[in-house]
Design an enzyme around this catalytic site. Structure first.
Site, PDB file in Angstrom:
ATOM      1  N   ASP A   1       4.815   1.023  22.442  1.00 50.44           N
ATOM      2  CA  ASP A   1       3.684   0.391  23.101  1.00 50.44           C
ATOM      3  C   ASP A   1       2.420   1.060  22.549  1.00 50.44           C
ATOM      4  O   ASP A   1       2.492   2.067  21.823  1.00 50.44           O
ATOM      5  CB  ASP A   1       3.798   0.532  24.631  1.00 50.44           C
ATOM      6  CG  ASP A   1       3.010  -0.559  25.339  1.00 50.44           C
ATOM      7  OD1 ASP A   1       3.386  -0.949  26.458  1.00 50.44           O
ATOM      8  OD2 ASP A   1       2.025  -1.040  24.751  1.00 50.44           O
TER       9      ASP A   1
HETATM   10  C1  GLC Z   1      -0.412  -2.895  26.142  1.00 47.16           C
HETATM   11  C2  GLC Z   1       0.790  -3.326  26.936  1.00 47.16           C
HETATM   12  C3  GLC Z   1       1.786  -4.119  26.155  1.00 47.16           C
HETATM   13  C4  GLC Z   1       1.093  -4.911  25.075  1.00 47.16           C
HETATM   14  C5  GLC Z   1       0.489  -3.914  24.099  1.00 47.16           C
HETATM   15  C6  GLC Z   1      -0.271  -4.618  22.956  1.00 47.16           C
HETATM   16  O1  GLC Z   1      -0.822  -1.604  26.498  1.00 47.16           O
HETATM   17  O2  GLC Z   1       1.492  -2.324  27.649  1.00 47.16           O
HETATM   18  O3  GLC Z   1       2.483  -4.963  27.085  1.00 47.16           O
HETATM   19  O4  GLC Z   1       2.030  -5.747  24.403  1.00 47.16           O
HETATM   20  O5  GLC Z   1      -0.373  -2.994  24.737  1.00 47.16           O
HETATM   21  O6  GLC Z   1      -1.394  -5.263  23.468  1.00 47.16           O
END
Ligand code: GLC
Length: 732
Positions: free
Chosen positions: A289
């Site tokens: 993430d």
């Molecule tokens: C965010 C979220 C995730 C998302 C990623 C990219 O922090 O936790 O669900 O896909 O970043 O935006």
């Protein structure tokens, strides 16, 4: 994710030609970074907006002029495997650099958070899951795949399939609710919709299961908080939708921010390699993430960037989202012997396999025709968005059958949410356009010639007393659209109080004093604590955030043109203090009852106010004649369902079981099936379920799957609390 022998050969040939830097480059995901265009550092600009020194609008204006670094030089060096960009012209521009100016011309995979639609935004997942219509879930995903591919986005960071039982957590809005079975069916449908139409590279994308794993169990519902649970709870609930979706063919997985029992998922070898890649046979790649690899230092699991990078790669983390730790540290790690080349090669092989499967090597660019394809949304897409919205609405209360409303009734439509295009869209909608959105006010005007709008108030700010009085004077009935702003749910939006925010309850009280019947239409991203509203408001419709066609969908339900058929995918508590509240809980030795010494609160009712699977209709349904029998390999059950009302309607017949006595205590109910049926007034149907005995077991703490002879209860009904039941002895 099937590759031809020719494709596999191309991947191996590429691998053999790649330098170590180029290999690590494939493991690096970047986002365009702000490089200014304004006279303060970007971080300070964010602070200024957060603390109100500049408005959101001012921030937007400044950002519009911002200069962004798309990492063109790194792309030329082969150091960028993926980018988060959604503009097709920019996608082609950057892809051209990768293909024509880098040494090996490996295409970039462009990813984006397409959680519930790209241009044609449909209901947030917690709502759509409540349609209990897996065909619909698949069709909406397929629509999103086509629309996003036409913008060059071939990878969705979706579906989010986190089981979530605590409505204080803002991200309950993004997932399919509290139940592992419904979550698994939702996950399978989304994988099929996103990935299966491979008739053309323009029709499918790579899905990304997230957040792996257990994120929905963050302690006290506070986002990013620690997660601790018994492994049998983990295996039998939180892992289930991921297991199902990997079996359905999901191509990528995103690891969750949280730790699980003390080990951050991002550097958790047991989760990423032993369970996901080895035991479940996951063939694709795992992405972290955003910033999560560096956050393992903050967790206290890693010393520094180098340590975090090595631990993550060794644990099975194939791609680094947003920290550049891989590109800045792994070359040294390999050359110093701290990290093996096999780990790098495996990660790169997985990443290249997904790119090859997507057709990016042969079709890396968006065609001019594709770019124009969705300038105006096709009517089929708008219709599908409306169908999904209509099927996701849940009728929670309808005292005195106030609903449906007479088409010629004088209606006072109240609440700022009713006239707001942005708020119907819901969390994580990135690519919608105002021109596609139909507000509730617009929808109501189409359906009810005598509707008049009175803002009166909303989730924030004061109330307008004159408008409240005027609303009371005008309408024979008042429709109050109240609830949450989109910003009050989704990521980083946990709440310690989940009653309707602001002065909206006060507004409701004032509207009730006018003596007019009041219909509450909720717009929200999470279950709300509705104890007061459920006592004093005669009609309550759960509208969620339904996307671009929310307006017509709500109006059609209020007029009766559509008979509401949604059911709750998540339990609604009476009071915040009950959270987490969910139906598939263990019985305890003292299940809650009126007796004092039982598992209950002194100051809150037993159980949920509106439980999982609950929802009303404009007609009524009666269940009778439950029959259950055991065969060699299955338990067969059937029941009669009759439409006892005066209009046709849809009913979601729900099938649950209980393992009454086992080596580990099992939940009082577990959903094992559902079937949505249509019944004309007076019509009766027999609905049958066949439960394979192999699916009646559970995992113990050592992940041994157990099937234990004994007494089971079979339930079939209209919700998790309203069922007929029969006991049966089962031999496995
Ligand atoms: C965010 C979220 C995730 C998302 C990623 C990219 O922090 O936790 O669900 O896909 O970043 O935006």
């Amino acid at each position: 994710m099937k590759l031809t022998e020719e494709q596999k050969k191309r991947i191996e040939e590429l691998l053999s030609q790649m330098t170590l830097e180029e290999k690590i480059g494939q493991m690096n995901q970047e986002s365009p970074s702000i490089v200014g265009g304004f006279d303060v550092p970007f971080e300070e600009l964010i602070e200024m907006m957060t603390d109100g020194r500049i408005s959101k609008e001012e921030f937007g204006r400044i950002m519009a002029d911002a200069k962004q670094d798309y990492h063109e030089d790194d792309i030329r060096k082969g150091l960028v495997g993926s980018l988060m960009v959604q503009d097709p012209v920019k996608v082609n521009e950057l892809q051209k650099i990768a293909i024509e100016e880098s040494r090996l011309g490996i295409p970039i995979i462009f990813g984006l958070d397409v959680i519930h639609g790209f241009r044609s935004v449909y209901p947030i997942a917690i709502a759509e899951a409540g349609s209990f219509d897996t065909d619909l879930m698949e069709r909406t995903a397929a629509m999103a795949a086509k629309e996003s591919r036409a913008a060059g986005v071939a990878w969705h960071f979706a579906p989010m399939v986190d089981v979530a039982r605590d409505a204080r957590w803002g991200r309950v809005s993004e997932g399919p609710g509290e139940d592992p079975y419904l979550g698994s069916q939702f996950a399978r449908a989304k994988i099929r919709g996103l990935q299966n139409d491979q008739s053309s590279p323009e029709n499918y994308v790579a899905a990304c299961l997230k957040h792996y794993v257990g994120y929905g169990a963050c302690e006290s519902g506070r986002d990013y908080n620690t997660v601790s649970m018994a492994m049998h709870v983990f295996y039998n609930n939180y892992l289930k939708p991921f297991e199902a979706a990997v079996d359905e063919g999901a191509c990528t997985v995103m690891a969750a921010f949280n730790d699980l029992n003390g080990k951050p998922c991002t550097v958790n070898k047991f989760l990423l390699r032993d369970i996901l890649k080895d035991s479940l046979g996951f063939p694709g790649f795992v992405v972290s993430d955003a910033n999560a690899i560096r956050e393992c230092i903050v967790h206290g699991a890693c010393e520094d960037d180098m340590d975090a990078g090595i631990q993550a790669a060794q644990a099975g983390m194939d791609m680094d989202m947003g920290t550049e730790i891989y590109v800045k540290n792994l070359k040294e790690a390999v050359e110093s012997g701290k990290l093996s080349m096999e780990v790098i090669d495996e990660a790169v092989r997985r990443i290249l396999s997904v790119k090859m499967w997507l057709g990016l090597f042969d079709h890396p660019y968006v065609t001019e025709e594709a770019m124009k394809r969705y300038e105006t949304l096709p009517v089929e897409h708008t219709d599908l968005a409306r169908e999904a919205a209509e099927k996701s609405i849940v009728l929670l209360k309808n005292e005195g059958n106030i609903l449906p409303l007479d088409k010629n009734a004088k209606i006072s439509l109240v609440g700022s949410l009713a006239d707001n295009k942005e708020e119907i869209i819901g969390a994580w909608a990135m690519s919608w356009q105002e021109k596609d959105c139909v507000t509730i006010l617009d929808g109501m005007k189409e359906e009810f010639p005598n509707v008049r709008y009175f803002e009166c108030g909303g989730p924030e700010g004061d109330l307008n007393m004159n408008e409240i009085l005027a609303a009371g004077d005008y309408g024979d009935v008042i429709v109050a659209v109240l609830g949450e702003l989109v910003s009050m749910s989704g990521e980083a939006s946990s709440k310690a109080d989940i009653t309707i925010p602001g002065r909206q309850r006060e507004l409701l009280e004032m509207l009730l004093t006018t003596g007019r019947p009041v219909v509450l239409v909720l717009m929200n991203g999470r279950p709300l604590a509705l104890s007061w509203e459920s006592q004093f408001v005669p009609a309550i419709v759960e509208g969620w955030h339904l996307g671009i066609q929310m307006g017509p969908a709500v109006a059609h339900v209020l007029s009766g043109a559509v008979n509401p058929e949604g059911r709750l995918s998540s339990s609604f508590p009476a009071m915040t203090g009950q959270c987490p509240v969910y139906y598939n809980h263990p019985n305890t030795g003292r299940p809650g009852s009126k007796s004092k010494f039982t598992s209950r609160y002194l100051d809150a009712p037993l159980g949920a106010l509106y439980p999982f699977g609950y929802g009303l209709s404009y007609t009524t349904f009666e269940y009778s004649d439950l029959q259950v029998k055991e065969t060699e390999d299955t338990v067969e059950a059937c029941i009669k369902v009759k439409n006892t009302g005066d209009r046709s309607g849809k009913e979601t017949v729900q099938f649950y079981m209980q393992d009454v006595a086992a080596s580990l205590v099992r939940p009082v109910k577990e959903m094992k099936g559902f079937e949505k049926i249509s019944l004309e007034a007076g019509e009766e149907k027999t609905v049958s379920f066949s439960l394979a005995k192999k699916d009646m077991g559970f995992y113990d703490n050592e992940r041994t799957y157990r099937l234990e002879d004994g007494k089971f209860r079979i339930f079939i009904g209209k919700s998790s609390v309203d069922c007929l039941m029969q006991e049966i002895e089962v031999q496995f």
